[in-house]
Each structure stands twice: as structure tokens, then as C-alpha cells.
Motif scaffolding. Sequence first.
Motif, PDB file in Angstrom:
ATOM      1  N   LYS A  51       0.829  -1.209   0.000  1.00  0.00           N
ATOM      2  CA  LYS A  51       0.000   0.000   0.000  1.00  0.00           C
ATOM      3  C   LYS A  51       0.864   1.260   0.000  1.00  0.00           C
ATOM      4  N   ARG A  52       1.935   1.224   0.797  1.00  0.00           N
ATOM      5  CA  ARG A  52       2.826   2.385   0.853  1.00  0.00           C
ATOM      6  C   ARG A  52       3.495   2.632  -0.497  1.00  0.00           C
ATOM      7  N   LEU A  53       4.030   1.583  -1.111  1.00  0.00           N
ATOM      8  CA  LEU A  53       4.698   1.742  -2.400  1.00  0.00           C
ATOM      9  C   LEU A  53       3.727   2.190  -3.486  1.00  0.00           C
ATOM     10  N   ALA A  54       2.518   1.640  -3.472  1.00  0.00           N
ATOM     11  CA  ALA A  54       1.523   2.027  -4.481  1.00  0.00           C
ATOM     12  C   ALA A  54       1.189   3.509  -4.370  1.00  0.00           C
ATOM     13  N   SER A  55       1.121   4.011  -3.148  1.00  0.00           N
ATOM     14  CA  SER A  55       0.833   5.434  -2.951  1.00  0.00           C
ATOM     15  C   SER A  55       1.988   6.300  -3.436  1.00  0.00           C
ATOM     16  N   GLN A  56       3.211   5.900  -3.107  1.00  0.00           N
ATOM     17  CA  GLN A  56       4.377   6.703  -3.478  1.00  0.00           C
ATOM     18  C   GLN A  56       4.630   6.706  -4.981  1.00  0.00           C
ATOM     19  N   LEU A  57       4.280   5.628  -5.675  1.00  0.00           N
ATOM     20  CA  LEU A  57       4.602   5.498  -7.095  1.00  0.00           C
ATOM     21  C   LEU A  57       3.372   5.601  -7.991  1.00  0.00           C
ATOM     22  N   SER A  58       2.297   6.149  -7.459  1.00  0.00           N
ATOM     23  CA  SER A  58       1.053   6.229  -8.234  1.00  0.00           C
ATOM     24  C   SER A  58       1.194   7.105  -9.473  1.00  0.00           C
ATOM     25  N   HIS A  59       2.178   7.987  -9.493  1.00  0.00           N
ATOM     26  CA  HIS A  59       2.361   8.914 -10.617  1.00  0.00           C
ATOM     27  C   HIS A  59       3.168   8.309 -11.761  1.00  0.00           C
ATOM     28  N   VAL A  60       3.767   7.138 -11.558  1.00  0.00           N
ATOM     29  CA  VAL A  60       4.682   6.568 -12.551  1.00  0.00           C
ATOM     30  C   VAL A  60       3.892   5.826 -13.622  1.00  0.00           C
ATOM     31  N   GLU A  61       4.040   6.254 -14.858  1.00  0.00           N
ATOM     32  CA  GLU A  61       3.367   5.582 -15.965  1.00  0.00           C
ATOM     33  C   GLU A  61       4.060   4.258 -16.287  1.00  0.00           C
ATOM     34  N   ASN A  62       3.327   3.338 -16.857  1.00  0.00           N
ATOM     35  CA  ASN A  62       3.824   2.016 -17.284  1.00  0.00           C
ATOM     36  C   ASN A  62       4.171   1.102 -16.116  1.00  0.00           C
ATOM     37  N   LEU A  63       3.807   1.495 -14.896  1.00  0.00           N
ATOM     38  CA  LEU A  63       4.182   0.699 -13.727  1.00  0.00           C
ATOM     39  C   LEU A  63       2.961   0.396 -12.868  1.00  0.00           C
ATOM     40  N   SER A  64       2.762  -0.881 -12.552  1.00  0.00           N
ATOM     41  CA  SER A  64       1.735  -1.297 -11.600  1.00  0.00           C
ATOM     42  C   SER A  64       2.436  -1.743 -10.328  1.00  0.00           C
ATOM     43  N   VAL A  65       1.859  -1.395  -9.186  1.00  0.00           N
ATOM     44  CA  VAL A  65       2.499  -1.658  -7.904  1.00  0.00           C
ATOM     45  C   VAL A  65       1.510  -2.333  -6.967  1.00  0.00           C
ATOM     46  N   GLY A  66       1.951  -3.356  -6.251  1.00  0.00           N
ATOM     47  CA  GLY A  66       1.091  -4.006  -5.279  1.00  0.00           C
ATOM     48  C   GLY A  66       1.732  -5.272  -4.752  1.00  0.00           C
ATOM     49  N   THR A  67       0.969  -6.027  -3.987  1.00  0.00           N
ATOM     50  CA  THR A  67       1.489  -7.285  -3.451  1.00  0.00           C
ATOM     51  C   THR A  67       1.288  -8.408  -4.466  1.00  0.00           C
ATOM     52  N   LEU A  68       2.012  -9.493  -4.249  1.00  0.00           N
ATOM     53  CA  LEU A  68       1.857 -10.659  -5.116  1.00  0.00           C
ATOM     54  C   LEU A  68       0.426 -11.184  -5.062  1.00  0.00           C
ATOM     55  N   HIS A  69      -0.154 -11.247  -3.870  1.00  0.00           N
ATOM     56  CA  HIS A  69      -1.507 -11.780  -3.759  1.00  0.00           C
ATOM     57  C   HIS A  69      -2.538 -10.869  -4.418  1.00  0.00           C
ATOM     58  N   GLN A  70      -2.317  -9.558  -4.359  1.00  0.00           N
ATOM     59  CA  GLN A  70      -3.199  -8.649  -5.091  1.00  0.00           C
ATOM     60  C   GLN A  70      -3.124  -8.920  -6.594  1.00  0.00           C
ATOM     61  N   GLU A  71      -1.919  -9.186  -7.080  1.00  0.00           N
ATOM     62  CA  GLU A  71      -1.746  -9.485  -8.503  1.00  0.00           C
ATOM     63  C   GLU A  71      -2.445 -10.785  -8.877  1.00  0.00           C
ATOM     64  N   LEU A  72      -2.347 -11.783  -8.015  1.00  0.00           N
ATOM     65  CA  LEU A  72      -3.003 -13.062  -8.298  1.00  0.00           C
ATOM     66  C   LEU A  72      -4.522 -12.916  -8.307  1.00  0.00           C
ATOM     67  N   LEU A  73      -5.054 -12.133  -7.379  1.00  0.00           N
ATOM     68  CA  LEU A  73      -6.502 -11.901  -7.347  1.00  0.00           C
ATOM     69  C   LEU A  73      -6.954 -11.121  -8.579  1.00  0.00           C
ATOM     70  N   ARG A  74      -6.126 -10.175  -9.011  1.00  0.00           N
ATOM     71  CA  ARG A  74      -6.472  -9.397 -10.211  1.00  0.00           C
ATOM     72  C   ARG A  74      -6.508 -10.297 -11.434  1.00  0.00           C
ATOM     73  N   LEU A  75      -5.524 -11.175 -11.552  1.00  0.00           N
ATOM     74  CA  LEU A  75      -5.463 -12.068 -12.714  1.00  0.00           C
ATOM     75  C   LEU A  75      -6.645 -13.029 -12.748  1.00  0.00           C
ATOM     76  N   THR A  76      -6.976 -13.586 -11.599  1.00  0.00           N
ATOM     77  CA  THR A  76      -7.991 -14.641 -11.557  1.00  0.00           C
ATOM     78  C   THR A  76      -9.411 -14.111 -11.428  1.00  0.00           C
ATOM     79  N   LYS A  77      -9.527 -12.841 -10.979  1.00  0.00           N
ATOM     80  CA  LYS A  77     -10.848 -12.228 -10.773  1.00  0.00           C
ATOM     81  C   LYS A  77     -11.701 -13.032  -9.786  1.00  0.00           C
ATOM     82  N   VAL A  78     -11.053 -13.585  -8.778  1.00  0.00           N
ATOM     83  CA  VAL A  78     -11.785 -14.331  -7.758  1.00  0.00           C
ATOM     84  C   VAL A  78     -11.791 -13.550  -6.450  1.00  0.00           C
TER      85      VAL A  78
END
Length: 568
Positions: free
Chosen positions: A278-305
Motif C-alpha cells: 500500500k505504501r509503495l503504491a501510494s508513493q509510485l502512483s504517478h509513474v506511468e507504465n508501472l503497476s504496484v502491489g502485493t503478489l496476492h493482489q496481482e493473483l486476485l487481479r489475474l484470476t478475478k476471484v
Amino acid sequence: MARMMPAYCPVTAPPGEKSLHAVLASSGKTDDWIVLHSLAIADHVRQVEGEADFVVIVPDRGVLVIEVKSHQSIDRLSDGRWKLGNDAPTTRGPFQQASEAMHSLRTFLERKQVDLRSIPILSAVWFTGVRARTMLPSTPEWHQWQVLDSEDLRAGADSAILRVLAAGTAHLDEKIQHFSYGGVGPDLSTVQRIASLLRPRFEAAIVPGDVRRARDAQLVTFIEEQYLALDSMADNNAVLFAGPAGSGKTLLASEAAQREAAMGRFGRLLCFNRLLGKRLASQLSHVENLSVGTLHQELLRLTKVQPPSNAGPSFWERELPDLAIEVLLAGDVPQYDFLVVDEIQDIATEQYLDVLDLMVVGGLVGGRLLFFGDFERQAIFESGDGREILRRRSPQLASRKLTENCRNLPRIGYQVNLLSKLDPGYQRFRRQDDGVDPTFIPYTAGQDQSESLVQALRQLRDDGYDLNEIVVLSPLRFGSTAETTTDQWLRQVLRSADGKQARPGQLQYATIHAFKGLEAPAVVITDLDRFAVPGFESLLYVGLTRATDRLTALIESRTIRAVLGGKA
């Protein structure tokens, strides 16, 4: 090609600087050259501070300081002032700017005892938008060879720079007897030395609250060890940066991700810890071409579960990764150009690495991978021998070891060495000692620690720390002192940490697990009882290293004797 420092040109740079940076970075005729872009000059001969747009260090040819002007028009007014494009007229012209920057850097290098007797150090102005070599008249204020223009940029920046260095050396030969007798420098070792002396001054950034969750902002300058690590990112396609807590891994991971994105690549910065994500996502929210988050957030995003309400380790560690692999194998999700992973020691399992392998172009064998991890005692989530798994799954992975402590004051670091039995432990610290030792307050097992906690907080406030600069940590997932206290004042000010900056008057608390990867100016750790906490040694190590300036530990009496080597 030349080694560019930094390897990318910021999007906010003037167009002329971007063009020159791109040309030099792609030239095939600049081997062994080092080019510093946007070099800050703290000790300027004229101003409080200054900047050199480019410093080009060429072996056996010299050093050229370049002032870049991107304007589409150049005028010299009748009163002698310069009028560049739509800028306001100024009496301090570009050649004067370049000359002052050059003399400032020369003085700095002489103070560092660099032998410059046979090294041409010259200045020039590059007008990237106009044909200045034919436009500017001959004048005693500058030499014609100091002028570079749009045609030089188009025809070849490397040859133009060599032309200026050759002409400048000839000029020095006329003025200084035997200047180039026996050849001119710098040699390769001196090139590296000049770059290493200048480099710590050119790349500094104001990072609000990242190193100390303290005052409004703090100047963070990369140390030499971190610069070498950044060089490894440019020289190797896949790198594992390993170091103990406080060695700057998260800061480097953030910088690495921004550099990759600035080059136009699309990628992901992943970590394991929810609050850190959460901290990194807030600090880097302005960076284009970059997604920031935890591994589990990424897995949930991919699977949509949606995770089940009673989701346990089997869901997060096996079922969810398997679902993500099915989605990735279907080919409906585009792969990333790069992956930057912090806390890799907690992610380096076969199941999670199977997912990462499919996420990035080239996979774990050939992809652009930048991993950051602490393999001392910080794998508190029992991920197994992560380093060995990484070596097997990604044989191209180069290693860079980080050893210098950038976070903790030395006395905190030395206590970590002692209590966590680190070998060899912290040897070097970037920060200066302030003479204040960490405080260890013993308690009896089963005793309510609220009163001791209140006393510790009062002492920190007397020392000048606001409540929102203090974090209370515990190794207990349930039933910690902060969570169960009946003290009315504590209940009023305590707030569970959520990854955001605490508000004035709020005192955040969290488990050591949850706060891993983060830091605070002052930390109070409660409930330190090795006989009641599984994995106590690893949790102790993580907890102690969260404090940048002040550390207080409420530790059970038998435990403190045990960790110091006595009898429990």
C-alpha cells in the motif's frame, strides 16, 4: 556504448537534454566513456549551488562539461544580454554558465587530490535546436570550438565531442608548455575515479517520509554501494540484490522500477507485505507504465476471484497460484516487460515462481528480473531455501550483495548484531551515532505491560518524538499489549496501522509480520517472550530493525537472559 549515469533521462528534462542523452546512450563509438547527466554542484564558484547538464569523461581525451540549450532562437541584445527563445533576457550567458560549472568541478577534483596536470577539462555549449556554429559571430568571449549545434547532434554527437576535446587540448598546448607531452589523460582508472567522486553529488532526490516517517521531507543520497548496485541493473538482465534489513533494498527496488518504466517498458513492482504494498503504491502512483502491489493482489487481479472468508494457507499458497497459472497459460493476459520484486525471500517458492515465470517476457530464464531480498533471518513466512530455488529456476540471475546499513543508527544496529546473532552482522553504517542506546525494559511473563508502554511513550515524547512518529509493534498476531490494553489514554490514541501516514495525535500499532519492510523514527516492541512466540529469533530481528532513531523493547526477563547468552 557510453555508460550513462543515470541510465535514463527523466521525462521532465528539456528536449535538448533528452536528445543528447539518447544519442550518446545509443552510440556504438563511445566504449569506455562515462557520461553524467544533470550533475548537481553543491560547491559552485559563483552560486549557492549549480548544475552541469552533462559531464563527458573520455579516456585519453579529457573531460567535457556541456551546457545544453534547447531553444529554437538565440539573440544577443544591444545591451549585451542573452535572449534565448521565450526566456527572459539574462546577463549570464550559456558560455559563462558552462565555464563556471567546469571550474567548479575542476576545483572539486583538485581538492580530492586527482592529478589533473595532463587532463584537459573543458567546457562547451550545445545549442540543440539551431545551427549555432554558423549563426554565432566570432568574439573573444568564447572559442569557436566551444560551440556545438543541431547539425552536430544529427551528424554524430561522439565525433563532435572528440572534435571539441581535440581543439581544446590544442588550445591548452599553446598556453601551457608541455601540457600534452607524453599524452593526455585520463586513463581508465582515473576515468572511474573521477566518475565515482562526482557521482554521489549528481543523483539526490527529495523522498517524503520514505527513509524516516518523519518531518516533511528528507534528502536521500545514494551511497557508493547502492550506486554499484544500480550499475548492476544496467549491466545484467537479471539481478538478485541481497542484504540485511536496512541496507536500502526497498529504496533501490522503487528506483529500479521507476528507471525501467522511464525507458518506456511496462512492468510490475511486487512485494509480499500488504502494508508495504500500500505504501509503495501510494508513493509510485504517478509513474506511468508501472503497476504496484502485493503478489496476492496481482493473483486476485489475474484470476478475478474473491478469497473465501476463511481462506487459509492452502488457498493463498496453492489454489490461487494454480488459478493464476491457468489464466496466464490461456494467453489472454499480456506479459510484462520487466518484474521488480521486493521481499523475494517470502515469494521464492515453486508455486509462486511458476506464476512469475509466466508473467514476464522471457520468463525466469531470459526475462528482465530485478529481485530484492533479505536471506539473513527475514523469511518469517517459512518459504524454505529461497535463494537456492531462485538459482535453480533463474540460472542467469547475477548477485549483488548489500552490506551497509542505511536505516538504523549504529547503536541500534549493534544491538541487532548481538541479539539476533548475525554473522558477520552490520559492520558499516551510513548514519552518524547520536550517543543514545536502545532501551530494554524487562517484564515478568503474564504481566500487563501497559504501564511500561506508557512510560516508554512519555520518554519518547520528552525526547521530541510526536505520537505519529512512533509505532508500537508486537510479535503476537492476537492478544498483543496494544490490542488488549485497558489503559484509557492508550485506547484513545492507538490506531491499527493501515499503510498510511498516521495523523497527528495518533499512535499506530501493528504486528511485526505486518510491518515488515516498513520503518519508523521510533519503535516500541512489546510482548517479546521467546517461550510464547514461534519463530522468535526471526521476528526479533525484523522488529528491532524497523526503528531508524529510537528503539525501546519490552522483553520478558528470561528471554533477555537467553538472547544475551545466559541461562533462562
